[in-house]
Design a protein around this motif. Structure first.
Motif, short mmCIF file in Angstrom:
data_model
loop_
_atom_site.label_atom_id
_atom_site.label_comp_id
_atom_site.label_asym_id
_atom_site.label_seq_id
_atom_site.Cartn_x
_atom_site.Cartn_y
_atom_site.Cartn_z
N ALA A 141 33.13 68.00 55.43
CA ALA A 141 32.80 66.96 56.42
C ALA A 141 33.33 65.63 55.91
O ALA A 141 33.60 65.45 54.72
CB ALA A 141 31.29 66.89 56.65
N LEU A 142 33.48 64.70 56.85
CA LEU A 142 33.93 63.35 56.55
C LEU A 142 33.00 62.35 57.20
O LEU A 142 32.42 62.62 58.26
CB LEU A 142 35.36 63.13 57.07
CG LEU A 142 36.45 64.04 56.50
CD1 LEU A 142 37.73 63.89 57.32
CD2 LEU A 142 36.72 63.73 55.04
N SER A 143 32.87 61.17 56.60
CA SER A 143 32.12 60.08 57.21
C SER A 143 33.03 58.86 57.30
O SER A 143 33.82 58.59 56.39
CB SER A 143 30.88 59.75 56.37
OG SER A 143 31.26 59.25 55.10
N GLY A 187 23.43 77.79 52.60
CA GLY A 187 23.31 78.00 51.16
C GLY A 187 24.51 77.59 50.35
O GLY A 187 24.49 77.71 49.12
N GLU A 188 25.56 77.10 51.00
CA GLU A 188 26.77 76.68 50.28
C GLU A 188 26.90 75.16 50.34
O GLU A 188 26.71 74.55 51.40
CB GLU A 188 28.00 77.34 50.92
CG GLU A 188 29.30 77.00 50.21
CD GLU A 188 30.51 77.67 50.86
OE1 GLU A 188 31.63 77.46 50.37
OE2 GLU A 188 30.31 78.39 51.87
N GLN A 189 27.22 74.55 49.20
CA GLN A 189 27.42 73.11 49.16
C GLN A 189 28.86 72.78 49.55
O GLN A 189 29.81 73.18 48.86
CB GLN A 189 27.12 72.56 47.76
CG GLN A 189 25.65 72.59 47.38
CD GLN A 189 24.80 71.71 48.29
OE1 GLN A 189 23.86 72.17 48.92
NE2 GLN A 189 25.14 70.44 48.35
N LEU A 190 29.03 72.07 50.63
CA LEU A 190 30.35 71.68 51.13
C LEU A 190 30.56 70.19 50.89
O LEU A 190 29.61 69.41 50.94
CB LEU A 190 30.46 72.00 52.62
CG LEU A 190 30.27 73.46 53.02
CD1 LEU A 190 30.38 73.62 54.53
CD2 LEU A 190 31.27 74.36 52.31
N PRO A 191 31.80 69.78 50.66
CA PRO A 191 32.05 68.37 50.36
C PRO A 191 31.87 67.47 51.58
O PRO A 191 32.10 67.87 52.71
CB PRO A 191 33.51 68.36 49.89
CG PRO A 191 34.11 69.59 50.48
CD PRO A 191 33.02 70.60 50.54
#
Length: 204
Positions: free
Chosen positions: A112-114, A179-183
């Motif tokens: 994801a992006l912010s 359950g997965e850490q995404l950037p």
């Protein structure tokens, strides 16, 4: 893509394209942009007709240049994008939360992006129709990496999934998806179209 649309392309292959009359807003609504709206830089009227909305979503595609359009029978109606080609919602399901676009297709997220305005964009793969061949009028439906703006109604829900760190003009960190850490990384909104290969305002 509807079969009747594909047949009409074969029968009438040289119908002129249409530009500026259809838009996708930041909430995933299709808007009809008439001459008055175009001349006065207005967003246009939200299309309320259920059958027309469904017809547009079934026949939404892109070309090799990154321009998105609605194939209306033999005519290609290019779409002005308020943000990105896809608007994404977080939807509950029997398998847990899912990310669904305005076309009711599932996005499988990878990051994801912010941006500087606090908007969140989801990166991931999605099945979409891509126009391949001018001579044969051929479309291919394939998994394609793309980007979608997260609907603003789902920002609070996303924040519950995220672990944040402050950045210069935005924020980054990570977010938990199944359950997965995404950037989660920062970006400036003006970089989106060039970086991800889509055209916000298609021209003839």
């Amino acid at each position: 893509m509807d079969e009747q649309v594909l047949r009409s392309l074969i029968k009438w292959p040289n119908v002129p394209d249409c530009f500026g009359w259809l838009a996708l807003d930041r909430r995933g609504q299709w808007r009809m942009v008439d001459e008055f709206a175009q001349q006065n830089k207005l967003p246009g009227q939200v299309i309320q007709h259920i059958a027309l909305n469904e017809f547009i979503t079934r026949n939404y595609a892109s070309d090799q240049l990154g321009r998105f359009f609605f194939q209306n029978g033999p005519q290609r109606v290019f779409i002005s994008l308020a943000a990105t080609p896809w608007i994404v919602r977080i939807i509950p399901s029997e398998q847990g939360q899912q990310l669904m676009t305005q076309c009711q297709t599932q996005m499988k997220p990878s990051a994801a992006l912010s941006d500087e305005n606090g908007s969140i964009y989801i990166l991931g793969s999605i099945k979409q129709a891509i126009y391949q061949d001018l001579k044969t009028q051929q479309f291919e439906v394939e998994e394609h990496d793309s980007i979608g703006l997260l609907h603003d109604h789902d920002l609070d829900q996303f924040s519950e999934l995220a672990q944040l760190r402050e950045e210069a003009c935005s924020f980054g960190g990570s977010w938990n998806w199944h359950g997965e850490q995404l950037p989660l990384d920062p970006i400036h909104s003006e970089e989106l179209a060039k970086r991800f290969g889509f055209v916000k305002q298609p021209k003839p």
